[in-house]
Motif scaffolding. Structure first.
Motif, PDB file in Angstrom:
ATOM      1  N   PRO A   1      14.799   5.776  -9.114  1.00 26.29           N
ATOM      2  CA  PRO A   1      14.067   4.916  -8.182  1.00 26.29           C
ATOM      3  C   PRO A   1      13.498   5.747  -7.028  1.00 26.29           C
ATOM      4  O   PRO A   1      14.157   6.659  -6.529  1.00 26.29           O
ATOM      5  CB  PRO A   1      15.150   3.955  -7.676  1.00 26.29           C
ATOM      6  CG  PRO A   1      16.206   3.979  -8.731  1.00 26.29           C
ATOM      7  CD  PRO A   1      16.187   5.362  -9.295  1.00 26.29           C
ATOM      8  N   HIS A   2      12.271   5.449  -6.642  1.00 25.73           N
ATOM      9  CA  HIS A   2      11.664   6.210  -5.546  1.00 25.73           C
ATOM     10  C   HIS A   2      11.485   5.312  -4.317  1.00 25.73           C
ATOM     11  O   HIS A   2      11.253   4.116  -4.438  1.00 25.73           O
ATOM     12  CB  HIS A   2      10.330   6.833  -5.967  1.00 25.73           C
ATOM     13  CG  HIS A   2       9.314   5.820  -6.401  1.00 25.73           C
ATOM     14  ND1 HIS A   2       9.257   5.333  -7.684  1.00 25.73           N
ATOM     15  CD2 HIS A   2       8.334   5.185  -5.714  1.00 25.73           C
ATOM     16  CE1 HIS A   2       8.275   4.451  -7.767  1.00 25.73           C
ATOM     17  NE2 HIS A   2       7.703   4.341  -6.593  1.00 25.73           N
ATOM     18  N   PRO A   3      11.605   5.905  -3.133  1.00 20.02           N
ATOM     19  CA  PRO A   3      11.490   5.128  -1.899  1.00 20.02           C
ATOM     20  C   PRO A   3      10.046   4.708  -1.630  1.00 20.02           C
ATOM     21  O   PRO A   3       9.108   5.442  -1.925  1.00 20.02           O
ATOM     22  CB  PRO A   3      12.003   6.080  -0.817  1.00 20.02           C
ATOM     23  CG  PRO A   3      11.857   7.440  -1.389  1.00 20.02           C
ATOM     24  CD  PRO A   3      11.921   7.312  -2.879  1.00 20.02           C
ATOM     25  N   VAL A   4       9.916   3.512  -1.073  1.00 26.22           N
ATOM     26  CA  VAL A   4       8.610   2.965  -0.691  1.00 26.22           C
ATOM     27  C   VAL A   4       8.780   2.333   0.689  1.00 26.22           C
ATOM     28  O   VAL A   4       9.636   1.472   0.881  1.00 26.22           O
ATOM     29  CB  VAL A   4       8.128   1.893  -1.699  1.00 26.22           C
ATOM     30  CG1 VAL A   4       6.816   1.278  -1.244  1.00 26.22           C
ATOM     31  CG2 VAL A   4       8.013   2.463  -3.093  1.00 26.22           C
ATOM     32  N   LEU A   5       7.952   2.765   1.642  1.00 22.02           N
ATOM     33  CA  LEU A   5       7.979   2.184   2.980  1.00 22.02           C
ATOM     34  C   LEU A   5       6.890   1.121   3.056  1.00 22.02           C
ATOM     35  O   LEU A   5       5.710   1.417   2.855  1.00 22.02           O
ATOM     36  CB  LEU A   5       7.734   3.277   4.024  1.00 22.02           C
ATOM     37  CG  LEU A   5       7.897   2.860   5.480  1.00 22.02           C
ATOM     38  CD1 LEU A   5       9.341   2.469   5.778  1.00 22.02           C
ATOM     39  CD2 LEU A   5       7.440   3.977   6.397  1.00 22.02           C
ATOM     40  N   ASP A   6       7.298  -0.124   3.336  1.00 20.58           N
ATOM     41  CA  ASP A   6       6.288  -1.188   3.373  1.00 20.58           C
ATOM     42  C   ASP A   6       5.658  -1.307   4.761  1.00 20.58           C
ATOM     43  O   ASP A   6       6.024  -0.580   5.694  1.00 20.58           O
ATOM     44  CB  ASP A   6       6.855  -2.517   2.860  1.00 20.58           C
ATOM     45  CG  ASP A   6       7.821  -3.192   3.827  1.00 20.58           C
ATOM     46  OD1 ASP A   6       7.911  -2.786   5.005  1.00 20.58           O
ATOM     47  OD2 ASP A   6       8.489  -4.153   3.396  1.00 20.58           O
ATOM     48  N   GLU A   7       4.703  -2.225   4.896  1.00 20.43           N
ATOM     49  CA  GLU A   7       3.939  -2.366   6.140  1.00 20.43           C
ATOM     50  C   GLU A   7       4.783  -2.820   7.330  1.00 20.43           C
ATOM     51  O   GLU A   7       4.387  -2.651   8.475  1.00 20.43           O
ATOM     52  CB  GLU A   7       2.751  -3.329   5.929  1.00 20.43           C
ATOM     53  CG  GLU A   7       3.131  -4.760   5.601  1.00 20.43           C
ATOM     54  CD  GLU A   7       3.491  -4.998   4.133  1.00 20.43           C
ATOM     55  OE1 GLU A   7       3.917  -6.115   3.820  1.00 20.43           O
ATOM     56  OE2 GLU A   7       3.378  -4.072   3.306  1.00 20.43           O
ATOM     57  N   THR A   8       5.984  -3.374   7.071  1.00 27.97           N
ATOM     58  CA  THR A   8       6.854  -3.791   8.175  1.00 27.97           C
ATOM     59  C   THR A   8       7.815  -2.695   8.597  1.00 27.97           C
ATOM     60  O   THR A   8       8.616  -2.882   9.510  1.00 27.97           O
ATOM     61  CB  THR A   8       7.669  -5.041   7.771  1.00 27.97           C
ATOM     62  OG1 THR A   8       8.597  -4.665   6.738  1.00 27.97           O
ATOM     63  CG2 THR A   8       6.783  -6.176   7.307  1.00 27.97           C
ATOM     64  N   GLY A   9       7.758  -1.552   7.901  1.00 29.98           N
ATOM     65  CA  GLY A   9       8.669  -0.454   8.216  1.00 29.98           C
ATOM     66  C   GLY A   9       9.978  -0.530   7.450  1.00 29.98           C
ATOM     67  O   GLY A   9      10.905   0.213   7.736  1.00 29.98           O
ATOM     68  N   THR A  10      10.050  -1.422   6.473  1.00 30.14           N
ATOM     69  CA  THR A  10      11.255  -1.564   5.666  1.00 30.14           C
ATOM     70  C   THR A  10      11.187  -0.620   4.473  1.00 30.14           C
ATOM     71  O   THR A  10      10.174  -0.557   3.781  1.00 30.14           O
ATOM     72  CB  THR A  10      11.395  -3.021   5.163  1.00 30.14           C
ATOM     73  OG1 THR A  10      11.426  -3.894   6.290  1.00 30.14           O
ATOM     74  CG2 THR A  10      12.654  -3.202   4.335  1.00 30.14           C
ATOM     75  N   LEU A  11      12.272   0.095   4.252  1.00 29.06           N
ATOM     76  CA  LEU A  11      12.348   1.001   3.118  1.00 29.06           C
ATOM     77  C   LEU A  11      12.929   0.251   1.929  1.00 29.06           C
ATOM     78  O   LEU A  11      14.009  -0.338   2.016  1.00 29.06           O
ATOM     79  CB  LEU A  11      13.231   2.209   3.441  1.00 29.06           C
ATOM     80  CG  LEU A  11      13.313   3.271   2.346  1.00 29.06           C
ATOM     81  CD1 LEU A  11      11.956   3.944   2.139  1.00 29.06           C
ATOM     82  CD2 LEU A  11      14.370   4.302   2.692  1.00 29.06           C
ATOM     83  N   THR A  12      12.196   0.251   0.846  1.00 38.29           N
ATOM     84  CA  THR A  12      12.684  -0.321  -0.406  1.00 38.29           C
ATOM     85  C   THR A  12      12.561   0.757  -1.470  1.00 38.29           C
ATOM     86  O   THR A  12      12.145   1.884  -1.176  1.00 38.29           O
ATOM     87  CB  THR A  12      11.867  -1.569  -0.818  1.00 38.29           C
ATOM     88  OG1 THR A  12      10.503  -1.201  -0.990  1.00 38.29           O
ATOM     89  CG2 THR A  12      11.982  -2.670   0.229  1.00 38.29           C
ATOM     90  N   HIS A  13      12.908   0.426  -2.685  1.00 39.16           N
ATOM     91  CA  HIS A  13      12.786   1.364  -3.797  1.00 39.16           C
ATOM     92  C   HIS A  13      12.052   0.686  -4.930  1.00 39.16           C
ATOM     93  O   HIS A  13      12.073  -0.541  -5.052  1.00 39.16           O
ATOM     94  CB  HIS A  13      14.165   1.839  -4.265  1.00 39.16           C
ATOM     95  CG  HIS A  13      14.802   2.764  -3.296  1.00 39.16           C
ATOM     96  ND1 HIS A  13      15.416   2.339  -2.146  1.00 39.16           N
ATOM     97  CD2 HIS A  13      14.908   4.114  -3.293  1.00 39.16           C
ATOM     98  CE1 HIS A  13      15.881   3.378  -1.483  1.00 39.16           C
ATOM     99  NE2 HIS A  13      15.584   4.466  -2.164  1.00 39.16           N
ATOM    100  N   ALA A  14      11.419   1.483  -5.751  1.00 40.75           N
ATOM    101  CA  ALA A  14      10.666   0.950  -6.876  1.00 40.75           C
ATOM    102  C   ALA A  14      10.817   1.897  -8.057  1.00 40.75           C
ATOM    103  O   ALA A  14      11.178   3.066  -7.898  1.00 40.75           O
ATOM    104  CB  ALA A  14       9.190   0.805  -6.513  1.00 40.75           C
TER     105      ALA A  14
END
Length: 196
Positions: free
Chosen positions: A109-122
């Motif tokens: 899984p790779h990290p993804v930073l969304d527009e709200t500044g929340t780090l998720t993975h995909a």
């Protein structure tokens, strides 16, 4: 009208992803052994609950073949860590080592930073990516200075392993909520039989 069964709730809190994963075979080595990953749907539920993904991200139900790979990976993780804890990681059965190396070589899984500044993975395939992360975690743990901190839960009916990250290194239970509280209750009952 039928209602969907709720997803099972899996045990967490071992301190490492690979240790949480091997807990999916409860009471290992006993006649009461219970397979928590008995179906592809159960594997998807485990990845949804314990994987690094956004809880809103749907996890597709894997194929039976992927379920078999997951169960084999879990057993290879257990074999590797058992060998490492007893003697050395080099004593891991060759088939288990080869499987873990192969699974760990997949995309994680790779990290993804969304527009709200929340780090998720995909991941394109969240389940196989999580298996790659589990295998990599096991290989890392088996060869790390943290290895001596893997403990057996003191509850004789549990059998779970956990990473003791307490400063003094004296943690006894895989979970204070489950095994620790049960042990306290049992001790209290033994000391106060008149209240049982």
């Amino acid at each position: 009208m039928t209602t969907a069964e709720p997803d099972p709730v899996f045990r967490t809190g071992s301190g490492r992803l690979c240790l949480d994963f091997i807990r999916t075979l409860r009471w290992r080595g006993t006649p009461q052994a219970l397979e928590e990953l008995a179906t592809p749907k159960a594997l998807a539920a485990w990845v949804h609950q314990l994987g690094p993904y956004d809880p809103a991200q749907p996890i597709a139900t894997p194929t039976p073949r992927t379920l078999t790979t997951a169960q084999q990976t879990r057993e290879a993780v257990h074999a590797l860590l058992a060998a490492a804890r007893t003697t050395t990681p080099a004593d891991c059965p060759p088939a288990a080592r080869l499987l873990l190396n192969k699974v760990a070589s997949g995309p994680t899984p790779h990290p993804v930073l969304d527009e709200t500044g929340t780090l998720t993975h995909a991941a394109a395939d969240p389940i196989t990516a999580t298996l790659a992360a589990i295998a990599g975690d096991a290989l890392d743990l088996a060869t790390s200075p943290l290895l001596p901190r893997i403990r057996d839960c003191a509850n004789p009916n549990c059998g779970a392993w956990f990473l003791d990250t307490s400063r003094p290194g004296t943690r006894r239970w895989c979970s204070m909520d489950r095994c620790g509280n049960q042990a306290k209750k049992n001790t209290w009952r033994a000391r106060h039989p008149e209240h049982s």
